[in-house]
Write a protein that holds these residues in place. Structure first.
Motif, PDB file in Angstrom:
ATOM      1  N   ASP A 159      -0.623  10.501  -3.873  1.00 50.85           N
ATOM      2  CA  ASP A 159       0.667  10.771  -4.518  1.00 50.85           C
ATOM      3  C   ASP A 159       1.418   9.502  -4.905  1.00 50.85           C
ATOM      4  O   ASP A 159       2.552   9.570  -5.380  1.00 50.85           O
ATOM      5  CB  ASP A 159       1.539  11.639  -3.607  1.00 50.85           C
ATOM      6  CG  ASP A 159       1.763  11.012  -2.233  1.00 50.85           C
ATOM      7  OD1 ASP A 159       0.874  10.261  -1.777  1.00 50.85           O
ATOM      8  OD2 ASP A 159       2.819  11.266  -1.624  1.00 50.85           O
ATOM      9  N   ILE A 160       0.804   8.320  -4.709  1.00 52.77           N
ATOM     10  CA  ILE A 160       1.408   7.064  -5.145  1.00 52.77           C
ATOM     11  C   ILE A 160       0.437   6.404  -6.115  1.00 52.77           C
ATOM     12  O   ILE A 160      -0.768   6.315  -5.829  1.00 52.77           O
ATOM     13  CB  ILE A 160       1.682   6.111  -3.965  1.00 52.77           C
ATOM     14  CG1 ILE A 160       2.555   6.794  -2.911  1.00 52.77           C
ATOM     15  CG2 ILE A 160       2.368   4.830  -4.445  1.00 52.77           C
ATOM     16  CD1 ILE A 160       2.793   5.941  -1.678  1.00 52.77           C
ATOM     17  N   ASP A 161       0.954   5.951  -7.236  1.00 56.29           N
ATOM     18  CA  ASP A 161       0.116   5.293  -8.242  1.00 56.29           C
ATOM     19  C   ASP A 161      -0.612   4.105  -7.611  1.00 56.29           C
ATOM     20  O   ASP A 161       0.019   3.282  -6.945  1.00 56.29           O
ATOM     21  CB  ASP A 161       1.015   4.800  -9.387  1.00 56.29           C
ATOM     22  CG  ASP A 161       0.213   4.290 -10.580  1.00 56.29           C
ATOM     23  OD1 ASP A 161      -0.706   3.472 -10.374  1.00 56.29           O
ATOM     24  OD2 ASP A 161       0.528   4.686 -11.707  1.00 56.29           O
ATOM     25  N   PRO A 162      -1.947   4.018  -7.784  1.00 57.08           N
ATOM     26  CA  PRO A 162      -2.707   2.896  -7.211  1.00 57.08           C
ATOM     27  C   PRO A 162      -2.158   1.525  -7.610  1.00 57.08           C
ATOM     28  O   PRO A 162      -2.216   0.574  -6.829  1.00 57.08           O
ATOM     29  CB  PRO A 162      -4.123   3.112  -7.763  1.00 57.08           C
ATOM     30  CG  PRO A 162      -4.210   4.569  -8.011  1.00 57.08           C
ATOM     31  CD  PRO A 162      -2.841   4.981  -8.462  1.00 57.08           C
ATOM     32  N   ARG A 163      -1.622   1.412  -8.825  1.00 56.13           N
ATOM     33  CA  ARG A 163      -1.058   0.129  -9.249  1.00 56.13           C
ATOM     34  C   ARG A 163       0.189  -0.217  -8.452  1.00 56.13           C
ATOM     35  O   ARG A 163       0.421  -1.382  -8.126  1.00 56.13           O
ATOM     36  CB  ARG A 163      -0.743   0.168 -10.753  1.00 56.13           C
ATOM     37  CG  ARG A 163      -1.980   0.257 -11.649  1.00 56.13           C
ATOM     38  CD  ARG A 163      -1.610   0.559 -13.075  1.00 56.13           C
ATOM     39  NE  ARG A 163      -0.983   1.880 -13.189  1.00 56.13           N
ATOM     40  CZ  ARG A 163      -0.578   2.431 -14.340  1.00 56.13           C
ATOM     41  NH1 ARG A 163      -0.746   1.759 -15.474  1.00 56.13           N
ATOM     42  NH2 ARG A 163      -0.026   3.627 -14.352  1.00 56.13           N
ATOM     43  N   THR A 164       0.974   0.815  -8.111  1.00 56.16           N
ATOM     44  CA  THR A 164       2.148   0.581  -7.273  1.00 56.16           C
ATOM     45  C   THR A 164       1.726   0.169  -5.871  1.00 56.16           C
ATOM     46  O   THR A 164       2.298  -0.757  -5.283  1.00 56.16           O
ATOM     47  CB  THR A 164       3.017   1.852  -7.204  1.00 56.16           C
ATOM     48  OG1 THR A 164       3.455   2.198  -8.519  1.00 56.16           O
ATOM     49  CG2 THR A 164       4.229   1.632  -6.305  1.00 56.16           C
ATOM     50  N   VAL A 165       0.724   0.856  -5.339  1.00 57.41           N
ATOM     51  CA  VAL A 165       0.220   0.502  -4.014  1.00 57.41           C
ATOM     52  C   VAL A 165      -0.276  -0.939  -4.007  1.00 57.41           C
ATOM     53  O   VAL A 165      -0.002  -1.704  -3.075  1.00 57.41           O
ATOM     54  CB  VAL A 165      -0.922   1.457  -3.587  1.00 57.41           C
ATOM     55  CG1 VAL A 165      -1.520   1.009  -2.255  1.00 57.41           C
ATOM     56  CG2 VAL A 165      -0.405   2.880  -3.476  1.00 57.41           C
ATOM     57  N   THR A 166      -0.991  -1.325  -5.062  1.00 58.30           N
ATOM     58  CA  THR A 166      -1.501  -2.700  -5.147  1.00 58.30           C
ATOM     59  C   THR A 166      -0.354  -3.699  -5.134  1.00 58.30           C
ATOM     60  O   THR A 166      -0.400  -4.706  -4.408  1.00 58.30           O
ATOM     61  CB  THR A 166      -2.330  -2.885  -6.440  1.00 58.30           C
ATOM     62  OG1 THR A 166      -3.392  -1.936  -6.459  1.00 58.30           O
ATOM     63  CG2 THR A 166      -2.919  -4.289  -6.494  1.00 58.30           C
ATOM     64  N   ARG A 167       0.679  -3.440  -5.932  1.00 58.16           N
ATOM     65  CA  ARG A 167       1.820  -4.360  -5.982  1.00 58.16           C
ATOM     66  C   ARG A 167       2.514  -4.452  -4.618  1.00 58.16           C
ATOM     67  O   ARG A 167       2.911  -5.529  -4.179  1.00 58.16           O
ATOM     68  CB  ARG A 167       2.805  -3.903  -7.049  1.00 58.16           C
ATOM     69  CG  ARG A 167       2.270  -4.036  -8.477  1.00 58.16           C
ATOM     70  CD  ARG A 167       3.358  -3.724  -9.498  1.00 58.16           C
ATOM     71  NE  ARG A 167       2.841  -3.815 -10.856  1.00 58.16           N
ATOM     72  CZ  ARG A 167       2.483  -2.776 -11.592  1.00 58.16           C
ATOM     73  NH1 ARG A 167       2.573  -1.542 -11.083  1.00 58.16           N
ATOM     74  NH2 ARG A 167       2.032  -2.937 -12.822  1.00 58.16           N
ATOM     75  N   LEU A 168       2.663  -3.315  -3.948  1.00 63.12           N
ATOM     76  CA  LEU A 168       3.318  -3.322  -2.640  1.00 63.12           C
ATOM     77  C   LEU A 168       2.477  -4.061  -1.595  1.00 63.12           C
ATOM     78  O   LEU A 168       3.011  -4.835  -0.786  1.00 63.12           O
ATOM     79  CB  LEU A 168       3.597  -1.893  -2.190  1.00 63.12           C
ATOM     80  CG  LEU A 168       4.646  -1.126  -3.005  1.00 63.12           C
ATOM     81  CD1 LEU A 168       4.700   0.332  -2.576  1.00 63.12           C
ATOM     82  CD2 LEU A 168       6.014  -1.776  -2.878  1.00 63.12           C
ATOM     83  N   LEU A 169       1.175  -3.808  -1.617  1.00 68.31           N
ATOM     84  CA  LEU A 169       0.296  -4.475  -0.658  1.00 68.31           C
ATOM     85  C   LEU A 169       0.324  -5.992  -0.846  1.00 68.31           C
ATOM     86  O   LEU A 169       0.466  -6.749   0.115  1.00 68.31           O
ATOM     87  CB  LEU A 169      -1.135  -3.963  -0.806  1.00 68.31           C
ATOM     88  CG  LEU A 169      -1.439  -2.573  -0.245  1.00 68.31           C
ATOM     89  CD1 LEU A 169      -2.854  -2.161  -0.622  1.00 68.31           C
ATOM     90  CD2 LEU A 169      -1.252  -2.546   1.260  1.00 68.31           C
ATOM     91  N   PHE A 170       0.191  -6.416  -2.114  1.00 72.59           N
ATOM     92  CA  PHE A 170       0.160  -7.857  -2.341  1.00 72.59           C
ATOM     93  C   PHE A 170       1.548  -8.481  -2.250  1.00 72.59           C
ATOM     94  O   PHE A 170       1.662  -9.685  -1.998  1.00 72.59           O
ATOM     95  CB  PHE A 170      -0.529  -8.176  -3.660  1.00 72.59           C
ATOM     96  CG  PHE A 170      -2.025  -8.095  -3.543  1.00 72.59           C
ATOM     97  CD1 PHE A 170      -2.721  -9.044  -2.818  1.00 72.59           C
ATOM     98  CD2 PHE A 170      -2.724  -7.053  -4.114  1.00 72.59           C
ATOM     99  CE1 PHE A 170      -4.101  -8.960  -2.671  1.00 72.59           C
ATOM    100  CE2 PHE A 170      -4.103  -6.958  -3.979  1.00 72.59           C
ATOM    101  CZ  PHE A 170      -4.790  -7.917  -3.244  1.00 72.59           C
ATOM    102  N   GLY A 171       2.593  -7.685  -2.447  1.00 67.14           N
ATOM    103  CA  GLY A 171       3.928  -8.199  -2.174  1.00 67.14           C
ATOM    104  C   GLY A 171       4.054  -8.576  -0.704  1.00 67.14           C
ATOM    105  O   GLY A 171       4.613  -9.629  -0.362  1.00 67.14           O
ATOM    106  N   MET A 172       3.508  -7.714   0.179  1.00 63.75           N
ATOM    107  CA  MET A 172       3.519  -7.997   1.604  1.00 63.75           C
ATOM    108  C   MET A 172       2.639  -9.201   1.934  1.00 63.75           C
ATOM    109  O   MET A 172       3.067 -10.132   2.629  1.00 63.75           O
ATOM    110  CB  MET A 172       3.044  -6.767   2.386  1.00 63.75           C
ATOM    111  CG  MET A 172       2.844  -6.995   3.880  1.00 63.75           C
ATOM    112  SD  MET A 172       2.431  -5.478   4.782  1.00 63.75           S
ATOM    113  CE  MET A 172       0.860  -5.009   4.029  1.00 63.75           C
TER     114      MET A 172
END
Length: 207
Positions: A159-172
């Motif tokens: 339910d979360i766009d993979p691109r958003t997940v990628t940005r959040l993961l790499f932001g961390m």
């Protein structure tokens, strides 16, 4: 046996001589200077002052400041790109491959901290920088593909766009360069464990 005068003259000559740098030594110091002053604001004169050698001596190792930047960025990006070529990243369940990639990304970041820091601070003002940023986007795109595959396999939420997940993961993960201190109480291995736990389990306590 040399005379006292000859010995003194030899010692004085040794002091006047430039330090015995090799290209890697020059590169490490240059990266530190780039990170402190910013690449654009760093002249060859500033580099020479920090190295304690003349500008012409730097040119003995590299043709230009841009070549130093390219060498540094290749070192950072080469480490990241190699992760995706490892067997653990190319076969098996997508969530296991993703965990491997994230864990190894942290390891590369810690091992090559100044170089990755420089990569993350690029502004895209030169062709070298733009090429590096494109390589980094390609890396991120491939990680987003792993996240999407894991969702398709049912091991990650969809339910979360993979691109958003990628940005959040790499932001961390990218924030690590701003606060992590190598040699401190937090080991690279424990840091990677904490990142994986946050990424896959979140902050809720386990029942």
């Amino acid at each position: 046996m040399p005379s006292t005068t000859e010995t003194a003259s030899s010692a004085a000559g040794a002091k006047r001589g430039r330090p015995g740098y090799d290209q890697q030594s020059v590169l490490r110091i240059a990266v530190d200077v780039f990170n402190r002053h910013g690449y654009d604001a760093t002249s060859m004169g500033i580099l020479a002052d920090n190295l304690g050698i003349s500008k012409s001596a730097i040119y003995h190792h590299v043709p230009s400041k841009g070549d130093l930047l390219k060498l540094a960025l290749d070192h950072a990006l080469g480490g990241l790109e190699a992760i995706l070529e490892a067997p653990e990243a190319t076969s098996g369940a997508a969530d296991a491959r993703l965990e491997f990639v994230l864990r190894q990304t942290v390891a590369v970041l810690v091992d090559r901290l100044p170089f990755v820091t420089l990569l993350l601070r690029l502004r895209g003002n030169t062709e070298i920088e733009r090429n590096a940023l494109e390589r980094r986007r390609t890396f991120d795109h491939k990680v987003a593909g792993l996240i999407s595959n894991a969702g398709d396999e049912g091991s990650l939420r969809q339910d979360i766009d993979p691109r958003t997940v990628t940005r959040l993961l790499f932001g961390m993960i990218n924030s690590i360069v701003e606060w992590y201190k190598p040699g401190g109480s937090l080991s690279p291995e424990r840091l990677a464990d904490d990142v994986i736990t946050m990424a896959f389990d979140g902050l809720h306590s386990q029942p």
